[in-house]
Write a protein that holds these residues in place. Sequence first.
Motif, PDB file in Angstrom:
ATOM      1  N   SER A 256       0.848  -1.198   0.000  1.00  0.00           N
ATOM      2  CA  SER A 256       0.000   0.000   0.000  1.00  0.00           C
ATOM      3  C   SER A 256       0.876   1.237   0.000  1.00  0.00           C
ATOM      4  O   SER A 256       2.010   1.215   0.497  1.00  0.00           O
ATOM      5  CB  SER A 256      -0.917   0.018   1.231  1.00  0.00           C
ATOM      6  OG  SER A 256      -1.757  -1.117   1.254  1.00  0.00           O
TER       7      SER A 256
ATOM      8  N   LYS B 196      -6.435  -1.037  -6.280  1.00  0.00           N
ATOM      9  CA  LYS B 196      -7.577  -0.362  -5.639  1.00  0.00           C
ATOM     10  C   LYS B 196      -7.134   1.011  -5.131  1.00  0.00           C
ATOM     11  O   LYS B 196      -6.032   1.179  -4.610  1.00  0.00           O
ATOM     12  CB  LYS B 196      -8.112  -1.196  -4.463  1.00  0.00           C
ATOM     13  CG  LYS B 196      -8.646  -2.571  -4.845  1.00  0.00           C
ATOM     14  CD  LYS B 196      -9.959  -2.475  -5.586  1.00  0.00           C
ATOM     15  CE  LYS B 196     -10.604  -3.854  -5.770  1.00  0.00           C
ATOM     16  NZ  LYS B 196      -9.778  -4.788  -6.555  1.00  0.00           N
ATOM     17  N   THR B 197      -8.011   1.987  -5.291  1.00  0.00           N
ATOM     18  CA  THR B 197      -7.811   3.313  -4.701  1.00  0.00           C
ATOM     19  C   THR B 197      -9.079   3.702  -3.954  1.00  0.00           C
ATOM     20  O   THR B 197     -10.181   3.277  -4.318  1.00  0.00           O
ATOM     21  CB  THR B 197      -7.507   4.375  -5.780  1.00  0.00           C
ATOM     22  OG1 THR B 197      -8.562   4.374  -6.758  1.00  0.00           O
ATOM     23  CG2 THR B 197      -6.189   4.086  -6.475  1.00  0.00           C
ATOM     24  N   ASP B 198      -8.921   4.504  -2.886  1.00  0.00           N
ATOM     25  CA  ASP B 198     -10.093   4.910  -2.118  1.00  0.00           C
ATOM     26  C   ASP B 198     -10.813   6.107  -2.749  1.00  0.00           C
ATOM     27  O   ASP B 198     -11.788   6.611  -2.193  1.00  0.00           O
ATOM     28  CB  ASP B 198      -9.729   5.209  -0.663  1.00  0.00           C
ATOM     29  CG  ASP B 198      -8.689   6.306  -0.521  1.00  0.00           C
ATOM     30  OD1 ASP B 198      -8.168   6.768  -1.565  1.00  0.00           O
ATOM     31  OD2 ASP B 198      -8.380   6.687   0.622  1.00  0.00           O
ATOM     32  N   LYS B 199     -10.321   6.560  -3.889  1.00  0.00           N
ATOM     33  CA  LYS B 199     -10.992   7.578  -4.685  1.00  0.00           C
ATOM     34  C   LYS B 199     -11.044   7.101  -6.129  1.00  0.00           C
ATOM     35  O   LYS B 199     -10.129   6.441  -6.605  1.00  0.00           O
ATOM     36  CB  LYS B 199     -10.250   8.921  -4.621  1.00  0.00           C
ATOM     37  CG  LYS B 199     -10.191   9.544  -3.230  1.00  0.00           C
ATOM     38  CD  LYS B 199     -11.531  10.101  -2.811  1.00  0.00           C
ATOM     39  CE  LYS B 199     -11.410  10.831  -1.466  1.00  0.00           C
ATOM     40  NZ  LYS B 199     -12.699  11.400  -1.033  1.00  0.00           N
TER      41      LYS B 199
ATOM     42  N   ASN C 114      -5.167   6.688  -1.174  1.00  0.00           N
ATOM     43  CA  ASN C 114      -4.577   5.405  -0.786  1.00  0.00           C
ATOM     44  C   ASN C 114      -4.623   4.435  -1.959  1.00  0.00           C
ATOM     45  O   ASN C 114      -5.673   4.245  -2.577  1.00  0.00           O
ATOM     46  CB  ASN C 114      -5.321   4.805   0.409  1.00  0.00           C
ATOM     47  CG  ASN C 114      -5.170   5.642   1.662  1.00  0.00           C
ATOM     48  OD1 ASN C 114      -4.094   6.176   1.924  1.00  0.00           O
ATOM     49  ND2 ASN C 114      -6.236   5.771   2.432  1.00  0.00           N
TER      50      ASN C 114
END
Length: 346
Positions: free
Chosen positions: A22, A188-191, A201
Amino acid sequence: DKIDFEELKIPIKTEEASKGLSNTITATGVASKGEKAEGKVTISYDANCEDEDTPDITLPVGQIITSPGGKTYSLQSSVSLGCGSSMLIIDVPIIATEFGKEYNISTLNQTFAVKGYPNVEARNNTSTISGGTTEEYTVLSQTDVDNGVEALSETAIEEVKSELRENSGDWEIIEDSILSSVDKASIKTDKKVGEEATDVNLDLTVKGTATYFKTDGLTEGLKELLRKKAEEDNLFENDKDIELELSEDITKSVTVEEVKKDSVKIKIVASANIKPKIDKDELLKELAGLSWDEGKNYLNELNYAQKNPEVIFNPMNYPQFLKRYSKREGRVLIELKEIEVEAESE
């Protein structure tokens, strides 16, 4: 299960490894938001009312009109025009098709073309067009994600390769077979891309595979092959009545010649030295109790090498006539050194 030297087959296996990492990436994309400009126009119909065939027309809600500067607006209410009704409609509300301050028009009496109707025109002769605004903000771009994935995957890929190498045990990894890459589905991204953001992230997983060949029994098998080869070439025979043996140290190199889906072709080059078989215990037994000169003569007659033995007595200043090879255990030390000698030419 084991190496078959007669059939020249060696077991192989494939191992997998994965590493999840990450990181926080900075969004650098730029997007704009704002309000749409609004106003009112007067619409006129330039029709030949003397012609009985002149049609009435109706401009629907959403009808596009275009300013002299090429900006487009849409009607917010429908308009009916014709000789039997009205040739002029005042204060028809319009709104820009896009947001932005460039859609504001502060000058009156600007002529707008009505798309699809050459005999109809619109003018803002009663009000300006205003309220359009533009505001830039930072968003997550695809380039931000791609750069973050590239930077993070470099570290993850090396860690996966290291893990695969550490998994060897009695197996040797084939470097050419190591494959590792980012699992695209794991990114994966949190946005979301295009969403307003500053720090985002990023998570991803790198997966890797490698092929190994078994090393258990390899050295022993090679030693036996070398011993047989030495016997075939009569390398253990000599004219000095010295018993020869194969050295314990085997030098080998392994290279991968070909890698296929279910098989690997490996080339192994191995070598060992032929050297005199020397029994230290036997030497100590023969030397025990001999005078200094007797012991040196005995060692010189062994003919183990072209170089004579080096014999040192400690303490160095001990009287020559008193020097003897002790019978006590541990008082005589024998050190064997291998030296390279050139073969005599025929």
